[in-house]
Write an enzyme that holds these catalytic residues in place. Structure first.
Site, PDB file in Angstrom:
ATOM      1  N   PRO A   1      -7.846   0.539   6.158  1.00  0.00           N
ATOM      2  CA  PRO A   1      -8.717   1.696   6.281  1.00  0.00           C
ATOM      3  C   PRO A   1      -8.869   2.490   4.989  1.00  0.00           C
ATOM      4  CG  PRO A   1      -6.645   2.086   7.432  1.00  0.00           C
ATOM      5  CD  PRO A   1      -6.664   0.643   7.021  1.00  0.00           C
ATOM      6  N   ASN A   2     -10.086   2.915   4.760  1.00  0.00           N
ATOM      7  CA  ASN A   2     -10.497   3.786   3.667  1.00  0.00           C
ATOM      8  C   ASN A   2     -10.516   3.116   2.297  1.00  0.00           C
ATOM      9  OD1 ASN A   2     -10.867   6.094   5.375  1.00  0.00           O
ATOM     10  ND2 ASN A   2      -8.642   6.219   5.480  1.00  0.00           N
TER      11      ASN A   2
ATOM     12  N   ARG B   1     -12.701   7.976  -3.567  1.00  0.00           N
ATOM     13  CA  ARG B   1     -11.703   8.653  -2.728  1.00  0.00           C
ATOM     14  C   ARG B   1     -10.470   9.008  -3.560  1.00  0.00           C
ATOM     15  NH1 ARG B   1      -7.330   6.011   1.016  1.00  0.00           N
ATOM     16  NH2 ARG B   1      -6.504   7.878   1.995  1.00  0.00           N
TER      17      ARG B   1
ATOM     18  N   TYR C   1      -5.699   7.264  -6.355  1.00  0.00           N
ATOM     19  CA  TYR C   1      -6.011   5.846  -6.216  1.00  0.00           C
ATOM     20  C   TYR C   1      -6.765   5.250  -7.405  1.00  0.00           C
ATOM     21  CZ  TYR C   1      -4.622   6.930  -1.479  1.00  0.00           C
ATOM     22  OH  TYR C   1      -3.910   7.346  -0.392  1.00  0.00           O
TER      23      TYR C   1
ATOM     24  N   ASN D   1      -2.916  -4.784   1.863  1.00  0.00           N
ATOM     25  CA  ASN D   1      -2.899  -3.343   1.653  1.00  0.00           C
ATOM     26  C   ASN D   1      -3.380  -2.744   2.960  1.00  0.00           C
ATOM     27  OD1 ASN D   1      -3.259  -0.666   1.003  1.00  0.00           O
ATOM     28  ND2 ASN D   1      -4.120  -1.077  -1.013  1.00  0.00           N
TER      29      ASN D   1
ATOM     30  N   ALA E   1      -3.045   3.357   5.638  1.00  0.00           N
ATOM     31  CA  ALA E   1      -2.247   4.214   6.515  1.00  0.00           C
ATOM     32  C   ALA E   1      -1.606   3.443   7.673  1.00  0.00           C
ATOM     33  CB  ALA E   1      -3.113   5.350   7.050  1.00  0.00           C
TER      34      ALA E   1
ATOM     35  N   GLU F   1       3.245  -6.985   0.644  1.00  0.00           N
ATOM     36  CA  GLU F   1       2.730  -5.648   0.949  1.00  0.00           C
ATOM     37  C   GLU F   1       2.326  -4.988  -0.368  1.00  0.00           C
ATOM     38  OE1 GLU F   1       4.290  -1.354   2.664  1.00  0.00           O
ATOM     39  OE2 GLU F   1       5.537  -3.128   2.952  1.00  0.00           O
TER      40      GLU F   1
ATOM     41  N   HIS G   1       0.346  -1.540  -2.343  1.00  0.00           N
ATOM     42  CA  HIS G   1      -0.205  -0.181  -2.328  1.00  0.00           C
ATOM     43  C   HIS G   1      -0.574   0.210  -3.749  1.00  0.00           C
ATOM     44  CE1 HIS G   1       1.063   0.324   1.790  1.00  0.00           C
ATOM     45  NE2 HIS G   1       2.213  -0.221   1.426  1.00  0.00           N
TER      46      HIS G   1
ATOM     47  N   ARG H   1       5.555   9.779  -2.472  1.00  0.00           N
ATOM     48  CA  ARG H   1       4.551  10.607  -1.800  1.00  0.00           C
ATOM     49  C   ARG H   1       5.164  11.318  -0.598  1.00  0.00           C
ATOM     50  NH1 ARG H   1      -1.057   7.814  -1.227  1.00  0.00           N
ATOM     51  NH2 ARG H   1      -1.575   9.984  -0.809  1.00  0.00           N
TER      52      ARG H   1
END
Length: 151
Positions: free
Chosen positions: A10-11, A18, A23, A74, A77, A98, A100, A107
């Site tokens: 998502p996103n 964004r 990012y 990735n 969320a 995984e 990111h 964070r």
């Protein structure tokens, strides 16, 4: 030829606009172009998918079995919330890296928990867009080691 799936959640379709302070300014299309070029130098093929829907991510992971040798994921969320993604990864028995863009461990506290990490070969985070090519190299190395031991 070895085939990998790079699956974005998502996103991530909004990359480049964004929260560029978190990012970066690189778009998802830029990342896909860099990955395609890198994969060519490594002699592998890459398939890309992006979805904002958890169920579709599950379907794509399930469909990867028998088609792809590895997955770079990735999950956005969903990393921090989806037991279903964790179960799907475990069920298909395909190595997963995984990934990111940001360092999730630096964070907010809720982003520091990953359900994916429990079933992934490893995690790459905090290196921005270059993390994707690092992940390609990591999964190729992992697959090579797995083949060398006859697994």
């Amino acid at each position: 030829m070895t085939s990998l799936l790079i699956l974005n959640g998502p996103n991530l379709n909004l990359l480049g606009t964004r929260q560029p302070e978190v990012y970066g300014a690189t778009t998802l299309a830029d990342i896909e172009a860099a990955c395609t070029a890198h994969a060519k130098t490594r002699g592998i093929s890459i398939a890309f998918a992006q979805t904002n829907h958890e169920g579709e991510m599950l379907d794509l992971i399930h469909a990867a079995k028998g088609t792809h040798k590895g997955i770079i994921l990735n999950a956005g969320a969903y990393t921090h919330t989806s037991v279903a993604l964790m179960d799907a990864i475990q069920s298909v028995e395909i190595p997963v890296i995984e990934l990111h863009l940001s360092n999730i461990h630096a964070r907010e506290a809720f982003r520091q928990k990953s359900f994916i990490a429990q079933v992934a070969v490893g995690q790459i985070c905090g290196f921005g867009a270059i993390g994707y090519t690092l992940a390609i190299d990591a999964i190729i190395d992992h697959l090579g080691k797995k083949s060398a031991v006859g697994a």
